[in-house]
Every structure is written in structure tokens, then in C-alpha cells.
Design a protein around this motif. Structure first.
Motif, mmCIF file in Angstrom:
data_model
loop_
_atom_site.group_PDB
_atom_site.id
_atom_site.type_symbol
_atom_site.label_atom_id
_atom_site.label_comp_id
_atom_site.label_asym_id
_atom_site.label_seq_id
_atom_site.Cartn_x
_atom_site.Cartn_y
_atom_site.Cartn_z
ATOM 1 N N PRO A 54 -15.406 9.103 12.912
ATOM 2 C CA PRO A 54 -14.930 10.325 12.259
ATOM 3 C C PRO A 54 -16.108 11.187 11.822
ATOM 4 C CG PRO A 54 -13.678 8.432 11.491
ATOM 5 C CD PRO A 54 -14.814 7.897 12.319
ATOM 6 N N GLY A 55 -16.037 12.476 12.128
ATOM 7 C CA GLY A 55 -17.110 13.407 11.815
ATOM 8 C C GLY A 55 -18.090 13.590 12.953
ATOM 9 N N GLY A 79 -6.498 15.228 15.921
ATOM 10 C CA GLY A 79 -6.508 16.168 14.819
ATOM 11 C C GLY A 79 -7.573 17.239 14.909
ATOM 12 N N PRO A 101 -12.342 14.977 13.389
ATOM 13 C CA PRO A 101 -12.175 15.215 11.948
ATOM 14 C C PRO A 101 -12.570 13.988 11.115
ATOM 15 C CG PRO A 101 -10.183 15.804 13.157
ATOM 16 C CD PRO A 101 -11.097 15.116 14.121
ATOM 17 N N PRO A 102 -13.171 14.215 9.940
ATOM 18 C CA PRO A 102 -13.542 13.095 9.069
ATOM 19 C C PRO A 102 -12.338 12.240 8.659
ATOM 20 C CG PRO A 102 -14.615 15.114 8.332
ATOM 21 C CD PRO A 102 -13.643 15.500 9.404
ATOM 22 N N SER A 103 -11.148 12.808 8.731
ATOM 23 C CA SER A 103 -9.941 12.076 8.335
ATOM 24 C C SER A 103 -9.320 11.278 9.488
ATOM 25 C CB SER A 103 -8.900 13.067 7.801
ATOM 26 O OG SER A 103 -8.563 14.002 8.821
ATOM 27 N N ALA A 104 -9.933 11.307 10.675
ATOM 28 C CA ALA A 104 -9.377 10.612 11.842
ATOM 29 C C ALA A 104 -9.315 9.112 11.593
ATOM 30 C CB ALA A 104 -10.203 10.905 13.082
ATOM 31 N N GLN A 105 -8.215 8.506 12.004
ATOM 32 C CA GLN A 105 -8.011 7.066 11.856
ATOM 33 C C GLN A 105 -8.480 6.343 13.119
ATOM 34 O OE1 GLN A 105 -6.820 5.565 8.985
ATOM 35 N NE2 GLN A 105 -7.169 7.651 8.233
#
Length: 188
Positions: A54-55, A79, A101-105
Motif C-alpha cells: 500500500p502506497g 481503489g 492507495p495506503p488503505s489497500a488491503q
């Protein structure tokens, strides 16, 4: 008589070879895997790196849109949304980038690109992992010996060495037994 003996020997060699290959295959020896993502194939979407955190920034490219063809990418599954793929002058590929995205799982996500001319659609996979799951960026220098199951008696794991030698001995004994049976006329 000589022709029959040659034929029998040839068949026995085939049986021995097949037996040895079967033993090696079941012992866990495999051929080297083809490097994933080693070059763009026409009609596919290459995602590099194929594993990201992520990121992180990811590049995609494809030759599916033809020389000078542009495309629109879609990383909505992870995302990141839509992004442009611009034609590269000298290689006949369209290339683009997006940020995970930093919120990616963690998981596997399908990335899509659609050619501007003709609407051709190509896909590729992106694997998102947590930073702690990722392999080190610096290549690790190999140390020690290769664990193949056969080798010197002073190898690092005598149990694996013994198992490999035993498997090869069983294969040779089985082939010899089949050869002897065939020579007697018992058939297989």
C-alpha cells in the motif's frame, strides 16, 4: 535373436528412464519456473512490480493497442481509479502508472486497460501485500550448498541425501526387475 535382444534392451532403457523421471518428479525436483513478467506479450497487460505494498507505485504496459496506441487503465479494484496509458515511441507499447492507495488491503486485484482505438480490453494481476510480508529489496547472496537430495556424503542434510540415494536405488532396482521379467518372457 539379436534384433529381439536390442528391442528388449531399448524398451528396458525406456522403462528405466521413465521410472527414474517419475522418482525424480515425486521427490520434488522441478524445472526452473519461467520468470513471470519477463517481457510484454501482445494481448496482455504487464504489471510491474506484480507485488506491491500500500502506497507503492505500479507501472503497467501493453502492446495490445498497436503502434502508437493509447489506452485507459482502471485500477478501481484496488481503489486507485482510472489512469492513462500513453504510447511509447520506440517499442510499440502503451505505458502508464498508478499509486496503490495506503488503505489497500492485502489480496490479488485485476488491473484492466482498454485501448482507445478499437476498445480492446486486456488485464493483468496485482498482488498487494503488507510491508512485513514483502521480500527484501536487496538480493540475498546465496550461501551453502544446493539441497537436491543427492550429493556428497558430507552434505548439509544427510537424511535428505540418504532419501535421494534410496529413491534412485529403488528406481534402478525396479527397472532391472522389469528388464529381467521381460527377458524371461513374462511380460509386464
Amino acid at each position: 535373436m539379436r534384433r529381439t535382444a536390442r528391442r528388449t534392451a531399448r524398451r528396458a532403457a525406456h522403462v528405466l528412464t521413465g521410472t527414474a523421471l517419475a522418482v525424480i518428479a515425486t521427490a520434488g525436483f522441478t524445472a526452473p519456473a519461467h520468470a513471470a513478467g519477463a517481457g510484454t506479450r501482445a494481448g496482455s497487460l504487464e504489471v510491474y512490480p506484480s507485488t506491491a505494498v500500500p502506497g507503492g507505485t505500479v507501472s503497467v504496459n501493453t502492446a495490445a493497442c498497436g503502434e502508437g496506441g493509447a489506452a485507459t487503465g482502471d485500477a478501481g479494484a484496488v481503489g486507485a481509479g482510472r489512469f492513462p496509458l500513453a504510447p511509447r515511441a520506440h517499442e510499440g507499447e502503451a505505458i502508464g502508472r498508478f499509486r496503490v492507495p495506503p488503505s489497500a488491503q492485502p489480496g490479488t486485484y485485476e488491473i484492466v486497460a482498454e485501448c482507445a482505438a478499437g476498445g480492446r480490453r486486456v488485464t493483468g494481476d496485482l498482488v498487494v501485500v503488507l510491508a512485513s510480508d514483502r521480500q527484501p529489496a536487496q538480493p540475498v547472496q546465496p550461501r551453502g550448498s544446493v539441497k537436491t537430495g543427492v550429493g556428497g556424503a558430507l552434505g548439509p542434510d544427510p537424511v535428505q541425501t540418504a532419501a535421494g540415494v534410496a529413491a534412485l536405488a529403488v528406481a534402478a532396482a525396479g527397472g532391472t526387475w522389469l528388464l529381467h521379467r521381460r527377458a524371461r518372457g513374462d511380460g509386464i
